[in-house]
Structures are given as structure tokens and as C-alpha cells.
Design a protein around this motif. Structure first.
Motif, PDB file in Angstrom:
ATOM      1  N   ASN A  94       1.117  -1.017  -0.276  1.00 22.70           N
ATOM      2  CA  ASN A  94      -0.117  -0.349  -0.254  1.00 22.70           C
ATOM      3  C   ASN A  94       0.541   0.879   0.471  1.00 22.70           C
ATOM      4  OD1 ASN A  94      -2.696  -1.035   0.572  1.00 22.70           O
ATOM      5  ND2 ASN A  94      -1.930  -2.021   2.653  1.00 22.70           N
ATOM      6  N   SER A  95       1.989   1.486   0.076  1.00 21.23           N
ATOM      7  CA  SER A  95       3.015   2.821   0.678  1.00 21.23           C
ATOM      8  C   SER A  95       4.322   1.964  -0.379  1.00 21.23           C
ATOM      9  CB  SER A  95       3.110   3.217   1.626  1.00 21.23           C
ATOM     10  OG  SER A  95       3.559   2.195   2.457  1.00 21.23           O
ATOM     11  N   GLY A  96       5.064   3.259  -0.300  1.00 23.04           N
ATOM     12  CA  GLY A  96       6.433   2.966  -0.493  1.00 23.04           C
ATOM     13  C   GLY A  96       7.813   2.425   0.140  1.00 23.04           C
ATOM     14  N   THR A  97       6.852   3.283   1.362  1.00 26.08           N
ATOM     15  CA  THR A  97       7.008   2.548   2.931  1.00 26.08           C
ATOM     16  C   THR A  97       7.199   0.532   3.561  1.00 26.08           C
ATOM     17  OG1 THR A  97       7.346   4.581   3.635  1.00 26.08           O
ATOM     18  CG2 THR A  97       8.370   2.137   5.267  1.00 26.08           C
ATOM     19  N   GLU A  98       5.740   0.697   3.043  1.00 28.86           N
ATOM     20  CA  GLU A  98       6.588  -0.926   3.029  1.00 28.86           C
ATOM     21  C   GLU A  98       7.306  -1.578   1.490  1.00 28.86           C
ATOM     22  OE1 GLU A  98       2.099  -2.971   2.874  1.00 28.86           O
ATOM     23  OE2 GLU A  98       1.383  -0.804   3.640  1.00 28.86           O
ATOM     24  N   GLY A 140       6.136   2.452  -5.990  1.00 29.82           N
ATOM     25  CA  GLY A 140       5.611   3.632  -5.707  1.00 29.82           C
ATOM     26  C   GLY A 140       4.220   4.328  -6.013  1.00 29.82           C
ATOM     27  N   LYS A 141       3.798   5.510  -5.357  1.00 23.76           N
ATOM     28  CA  LYS A 141       3.321   6.663  -6.615  1.00 23.76           C
ATOM     29  C   LYS A 141       2.479   6.437  -7.624  1.00 23.76           C
ATOM     30  CE  LYS A 141       7.079   9.196  -3.303  1.00 23.76           C
ATOM     31  NZ  LYS A 141       8.085   8.850  -3.254  1.00 23.76           N
ATOM     32  N   ILE A 142       3.958   6.424  -8.776  1.00 22.06           N
ATOM     33  CA  ILE A 142       3.238   6.321 -10.269  1.00 22.06           C
ATOM     34  C   ILE A 142       2.252   5.216 -10.659  1.00 22.06           C
ATOM     35  CG2 ILE A 142       3.358   6.500 -12.809  1.00 22.06           C
ATOM     36  CD1 ILE A 142       5.877   8.360 -12.427  1.00 22.06           C
ATOM     37  N   CYS A 184      19.321   9.187   0.666  1.00 23.41           N
ATOM     38  CA  CYS A 184      18.893   8.314  -0.305  1.00 23.41           C
ATOM     39  C   CYS A 184      17.638   7.754   0.975  1.00 23.41           C
ATOM     40  CB  CYS A 184      19.341   6.368  -0.565  1.00 23.41           C
ATOM     41  SG  CYS A 184      20.014   7.251  -2.122  1.00 23.41           S
ATOM     42  N   TYR A 185      15.925   8.622   0.564  1.00 24.04           N
ATOM     43  CA  TYR A 185      15.147   7.969   1.727  1.00 24.04           C
ATOM     44  C   TYR A 185      14.344   6.996   0.675  1.00 24.04           C
ATOM     45  CZ  TYR A 185      10.578   9.275   4.005  1.00 24.04           C
ATOM     46  OH  TYR A 185      10.039   9.083   4.244  1.00 24.04           O
ATOM     47  N   HIS A 186      14.272   6.222   1.743  1.00 25.72           N
ATOM     48  CA  HIS A 186      13.313   4.868   1.154  1.00 25.72           C
ATOM     49  C   HIS A 186      12.075   4.767   2.279  1.00 25.72           C
ATOM     50  CE1 HIS A 186      16.644   3.603  -1.110  1.00 25.72           C
ATOM     51  NE2 HIS A 186      17.827   4.273   0.447  1.00 25.72           N
ATOM     52  N   GLY A 187      11.498   5.374   2.405  1.00 18.65           N
ATOM     53  CA  GLY A 187      10.312   5.726   3.297  1.00 18.65           C
ATOM     54  C   GLY A 187      10.720   5.528   4.876  1.00 18.65           C
ATOM     55  N   HIS A 188       9.774   5.075   5.650  1.00 17.54           N
ATOM     56  CA  HIS A 188      10.251   5.523   7.213  1.00 17.54           C
ATOM     57  C   HIS A 188      10.358   4.406   7.971  1.00 17.54           C
ATOM     58  CE1 HIS A 188       6.339   5.003   8.513  1.00 17.54           C
ATOM     59  NE2 HIS A 188       5.396   5.414   7.630  1.00 17.54           N
ATOM     60  N   GLU A 239      12.204   2.342  -6.600  1.00 14.66           N
ATOM     61  CA  GLU A 239      12.072   2.499  -7.991  1.00 14.66           C
ATOM     62  C   GLU A 239      11.021   3.774  -7.698  1.00 14.66           C
ATOM     63  OE1 GLU A 239      13.685   3.150 -11.410  1.00 14.66           O
ATOM     64  OE2 GLU A 239      14.456   1.561 -11.535  1.00 14.66           O
ATOM     65  N   VAL A 240      10.911   3.313  -6.460  1.00 14.64           N
ATOM     66  CA  VAL A 240       9.440   4.416  -5.999  1.00 14.64           C
ATOM     67  C   VAL A 240       9.360   5.314  -6.760  1.00 14.64           C
ATOM     68  CG1 VAL A 240       8.272   5.509  -4.036  1.00 14.64           C
ATOM     69  CG2 VAL A 240       9.175   3.682  -3.636  1.00 14.64           C
ATOM     70  N   MET A 241      10.185   6.450  -6.606  1.00 16.37           N
ATOM     71  CA  MET A 241       9.885   7.372  -7.128  1.00 16.37           C
ATOM     72  C   MET A 241       9.929   7.439  -9.206  1.00 16.37           C
ATOM     73  SD  MET A 241      11.989  10.724  -6.298  1.00 16.37           S
ATOM     74  CE  MET A 241      11.155  11.582  -4.500  1.00 16.37           C
ATOM     75  N   THR A 242      11.457   7.222  -9.100  1.00  9.31           N
ATOM     76  CA  THR A 242      11.929   7.008 -10.689  1.00  9.31           C
ATOM     77  C   THR A 242      11.396   5.719 -11.910  1.00  9.31           C
ATOM     78  OG1 THR A 242      13.532   5.587  -9.811  1.00  9.31           O
ATOM     79  CG2 THR A 242      14.314   7.698  -9.779  1.00  9.31           C
ATOM     80  N   LEU A 254      19.356   1.374  -2.543  1.00  7.71           N
ATOM     81  CA  LEU A 254      19.715   2.912  -3.368  1.00  7.71           C
ATOM     82  C   LEU A 254      19.100   3.443  -4.067  1.00  7.71           C
ATOM     83  CD1 LEU A 254      22.212   3.393  -6.194  1.00  7.71           C
ATOM     84  CD2 LEU A 254      20.796   1.282  -5.560  1.00  7.71           C
ATOM     85  N   GLU A 255      18.395   4.401  -3.943  1.00  9.86           N
ATOM     86  CA  GLU A 255      17.966   5.404  -5.462  1.00  9.86           C
ATOM     87  C   GLU A 255      18.741   5.038  -6.375  1.00  9.86           C
ATOM     88  OE1 GLU A 255      15.433   8.775  -4.135  1.00  9.86           O
ATOM     89  OE2 GLU A 255      16.890   8.899  -2.263  1.00  9.86           O
ATOM     90  N   PRO A 256      18.093   5.059  -7.457  1.00 10.84           N
ATOM     91  CA  PRO A 256      19.056   4.518  -8.715  1.00 10.84           C
ATOM     92  C   PRO A 256      19.301   6.168  -9.117  1.00 10.84           C
ATOM     93  CG  PRO A 256      17.166   2.939  -9.406  1.00 10.84           C
ATOM     94  CD  PRO A 256      17.061   3.987  -8.412  1.00 10.84           C
TER      95      PRO A 256
HETATM   96  C1  LIG Z   1       7.939   8.336  -1.342  1.00 12.02           C
HETATM   97  C2  LIG Z   1       9.444   7.648  -1.063  1.00 12.02           C
HETATM   98  C3  LIG Z   1       9.887   6.081  -0.491  1.00 12.02           C
HETATM   99  C4  LIG Z   1       8.215   6.210   0.776  1.00 12.02           C
HETATM  100  O1  LIG Z   1       6.734   6.140  -0.404  1.00 12.02           O
HETATM  101  P1  LIG Z   1       5.715   6.017   0.906  1.00 12.02           P
HETATM  102  O2  LIG Z   1       4.607   5.457  -0.306  1.00 12.02           O
HETATM  103  O3  LIG Z   1       5.741   7.849   1.010  1.00 12.02           O
HETATM  104  O4  LIG Z   1       5.720   5.547   1.980  1.00 12.02           O
HETATM  105  C5  LIG Z   1      10.593   5.235  -1.057  1.00 12.02           C
HETATM  106  N1  LIG Z   1      11.166   5.688  -1.639  1.00 12.02           N
HETATM  107  C6  LIG Z   1      11.774   6.371  -2.465  1.00 12.02           C
HETATM  108  C7  LIG Z   1      12.521   6.369  -3.723  1.00 12.02           C
HETATM  109  C8  LIG Z   1      10.670   7.426  -2.697  1.00 12.02           C
HETATM  110  O5  LIG Z   1      10.414   8.148  -3.523  1.00 12.02           O
END
Ligand SMILES: *Cc1c(COP(=O)(O)O)cnc(C)c1O
Length: 430
Positions: free
Chosen positions: A119-123, A269-271, A147-151, A243-246, A208-210
């Protein structure tokens, strides 16, 4: 009674929100704290525009932080959602759209043979790391500063995004015993990765975020991703591309297609949710089949694969199958980037414009940004001033120096040119 002082509805909503929601927001960066602002409450959105509760309209470069690559309320996505709504909102049992979306994801992403919806990128990232640990029978995770990978607990170490925005590196509440299983080194620095492998025999995976979006936009050096692939293979560690963002943004098949690198696991995630809450993780069949119920690695979700989210994601991904959408996204991004680069720079406030298809960052610093450390040389005060100026001029830019701006296919030439003008004016007034 002076009627010139009108308290905005946004301000009143924020005052109410602060009483019942921590900081008045459900995700920290939205508070606009770092840029000396308060949140603009949104009433509706369409195409490239946001409309706030006070009747103002903005050109939107946040795009819900990535999902709205086709703009808000794309007619096909709306139609798919309206159709799905007629049939129910969640069943807790499989539905056809889950299979269709999984098939389309496997077809679109070069290195996904099997995928699990969450349900989310974090998951997605939390579950991918659990799977990598199970598969390799090792515990340590290597990540990169910024690099952010969710919380998830394991990722809140030098995590970029909202933490960097608030001037934090780590989060209280993450036990030392968990944090010490995460190593974080500088992005684009292969030597640091080699050193980590030499010192730690227990590395299960590199995540990583590539292409980094969460420290502002940072591109990988050509040899960096290749080097990571090699090091993972020789050290029996998995390579996880977040690749949640990319994903479906920098190209149809994400950064892995753009740079021709084969990660073992990919997080999405996201898109993929078309604006509804969806995440996913996938990869090689051999690894993915370790997940319950085909394997023993446990991961579940009450609302995972729910029919509304699947319908929105499917509709959006179907449109994104056309190469034309990426041509549009690329030419829109280039138009904005070229325009920003051409602005006669204010010598006291040099800027760096970083961009890739669909994403762009204006860094307020004099050297190109290659990692979190160089991103931190930015003049965040100057950024904040420009941000406030942009908002006043109808441009909704991400409210942090450490976040990328998101382009959509529906930003018009006029929108983009107006944005460039607003930047030029704002920079001139610094
Ligand atoms: C937004 C993001 C996440 C987290 O996704 P959420 O849906 O906010 O939990 C993880 N990784 C990357 C690269 C993100 O940009």
C-alpha cells in the motif's frame, strides 16, 4: 473594522489542524516549515494545476510527490476509478485487476518477473529488505546518505528528504540494535562501498535510489551503478533499486532501463497507484517465491491489491505504455531546465540545475551536486526566499531544497515559461 486584513482559510485550517494532527500535517515536508511558510490547503486539482481553499490557482510541480505524471484527474484514470467504484471498494479476496496490473508491471519493468502489491513505498522497501535478508541469510543493509526509502526503522539513517529538510540525520525511537545493522555511505562513492564490504561480511543487500530524488535530484555517475552491480554479485549481496520515485518516470522501465543495470529486487510506488495508495516490490522469480504463501517470508496487507487502487494504477500504466508520453515528459522537462539554466545568474547566489526526464532541482550552490554532502552546501535561506516568491506568483514548487520537482505530461509551454519568468524575477530580488 479594517476589512483589508483577511485571514486566509488555509491559515484557519492550519490552526485547527495543529490542535489535532502533530504539526498540523500528515507528512512533515507539507508543513512548509523549512521555507518559512505555512501549508496551502488544496480544494481541488486538475491537469497541471492546484486550486486552494482561498480561490488561488498554482502551477503544480509537486504532483503529489510523484504519482501525477499525467497530471491531476486524467480522464482515463477518472473513468477507470468511476467504473471500479460501481463494484465495491475492497473485497479481501483476489480481484482480476490485481492480475492485470501485475502482468503489466512484469512486462514494463525489465527486471521484474514476479511482483507483490502493497500500500505504500515504505511497505515495499521494508518488505524487500526482509526478503533480501532471508534470501542471503545475512543482516546488514548498505544504503547511501541522502537516499530516502520510506520511514521504516532500518532506513532512518542519514535519510535525506524530510529528515534533511528538518536538519535531522536519524530518528529517536529507532533502537541502536536496529540502526547498527544499517551502514550509510556517500552516494557516487564506490570506494566507500568497497571498504564497507571489506569491513562487514554480513551485508545482505545494497538499497539505493538509482537516481536520487530525496536529497534534491542527484544523478549517478556512469560507473557507479555498474560498480554496485558487480560488488553485489561478487559479495553474494542483493542489489535493490528503490524506484518508488523513478519507476515509470525517468523512462518507461525506470532507471534500470535508462542505465541498463539489472537489480535483483525493485521497489515501486507513487506512479503505480495513479494517485491512490499503492506500492509494490518485485524481482527474480527465484527470490520472490520465498514470500508467503509460496515461501516462508511473511508479508501481508488487508487492503493490498484493492480494486480501486489497482484500477487507477492500471489506467495510468496503460497510458504510459506509449513512448509518446515520455517524449512529452522529456521535452517539458528540458524546456524548463534550459530556461532555468539560461537565467542570468546572480553572482552572489549561483544555482545548479539538475534534471532527468520528469524531475528537476534548482540547487543554490556553486558546485554541481553529486551527493548529500555537496547538497548540504546549498544556501537554504536563498532557496526559501525564492520558494515564497514562486508561491506568491502562482508556482507551487516543492517546499524544500532537498526535494525534486516533478514534471507532468500536461504542463503547457505557457505554464513552463511562466515558471521560468517567476524564477527569474525571484532570483533578481534576492
Ligand atoms: C516516496 C518514497 C518512498 C516512500 O514511499 P511512501 O509511499 O511515502 O511510503 C520510498 N522510496 C523512495 C525513493 C521514495 O521517493
Amino acid at each position: 473594522m479594517p476589512d483589508t486584513i483577511q485571514i486566509k482559510k488555509s491559515h484557519r485550517l492550519f490552526e485547527r489542524a495543529k490542535q489535532v494532527i502533530p504539526g498540523g500535517v500528515n507528512s512533515p515536508v507539507r508543513s512548509c516549515l523549512a521555507v518559512g511558510g505555512t501549508p496551502t490547503f488544496i480544494k481541488s486539482a486538475d491537469g497541471a494545476y492546484l486550486h486552494d481553499v482561498d480561490g488561488d490557482t498554482y502551477i503544480d510541480y509537486v504532483g503529489s510527490w510523484g504519482p501525477m505524471v499525467l497530471g491531476h484527474r486524467h480522464p482515463h484514470v477518472m473513468e477507470a476509478l468511476e467504473h471500479a467504484l460501481q463494484h465495491g471498494t475492497s473485497y479481501g479476496a483476489p480481484c482480476p485487476a490485481e492480475v492485470e496490473l501485475a502482468e503489466l508491471v512484469c512486462k514494463t519493468m525489465p527486471n521484474i518477473e514476479m511482483v507483490r502489491m502493497v500500500n505504500s513505498g515504505t511497505e515495499a522497501t521494508m518488505s524487500a529488505v526482509r526478503l533480501a535478508r532471508a534470501y542471503t541469510n545475512k543482516s546488514t543493509i548498505l544504503k547511501f546518505n541522502g537516499c530516502y526509502h520510506g520511514h521504516g526503522d532500518s532506513f532512518l539513517v542519514e535519510a535525506g528528504s524530510g529528515l534533511a529538510t528538518l536538519g535531522l540525520a536519524n530518528s529517536p525511537g529507532v533502537p541502536e540494535s536496529i540502526a547498527k545493522l544499517t551502514i550509510s555511505v556517500s552516494y557516487n562513492n564506490l570506494d566507500a562501498v568497497k571498504k564497507a564490504f571489506a569491513e562487514h561480511k554480513d551485508i545482505a543487500a545494497i538499497i539505493l535510489e538509482p537516481v536520487v530524488g530525496n536529497a534534491g535530484l542527484i544523478l549517478p555517475k556512469p560507473e557507479f551503478l555498474e560498480g554496485l552491480r558487480e560488488l553485489c554479485t561478487t559479495n553474494d549481496a542483493l542489489l535493490i533499486f528503490d524506484e518508488v520515485m523513478t519507476g515509470f518516470r525517468v523512462s518507461k522501465g525506470g532507471a534500470q532501463e535508462l542505465y541498463k543495470i539489472k537489480p535483483d529486487l525493485t521497489c515501486l510506488g507513487k506512479i503505480i497507484g495513479g494517485g491512490l495508495p499503492v506500492g509494490a516490490y518485485g524481482g527474480k522469480k527465484e527470490i520472490m517465491e520465498m514470500i508467503a504463501p509460496s515461501g516462508k517470508v511473511y508479508q501481508a496487507g488487508t487492503l493490498s491489491g484493492n480494486p480501486l487502487a489497482m484500477a487507477a494504477g492500471l489506467a495510468q500504466l496503460r497510458i504510459l505504455q506509449s513512448p509518446l508520453t515520455y517524449k512529452m515528459l522529456e521535452s517539458n522537462t528540458n524546456r524548463l531546465a534550459d530556461g532555468l539554466k539560461a537565467i542570468k545568474s546572480n553572482k552572489k547566489f549561483p544555482i545548479q540545475v539538475a534534471h532527468v526526464t520528469g524531475m528537476i532541482t534548482v540547487f543554490f550552490t556553486k558546485e554541481p551536486v553529486i551527493d548529500l554532502e555537496t547538497a548540504k552546501t546549498c544556501d537554504t535561506e536563498a532557496f526559501a526566499k525564492v520558494w515564497r516568491h514562486l508561491l506568491q506568483n502562482g508556482v507551487y514548487w516543492p517546499p524544500s531544497q532537498f526535494e525534486a520537482a516533478f514534471m507532468s505530461t500536461v504542463h503547457s509551454k505557457q505554464d513552463i515559461d511562466k515558471t521560468i519568468e517567476a524564477f527569474e524575477k525571484a532570483l533578481g530580488e534576492l
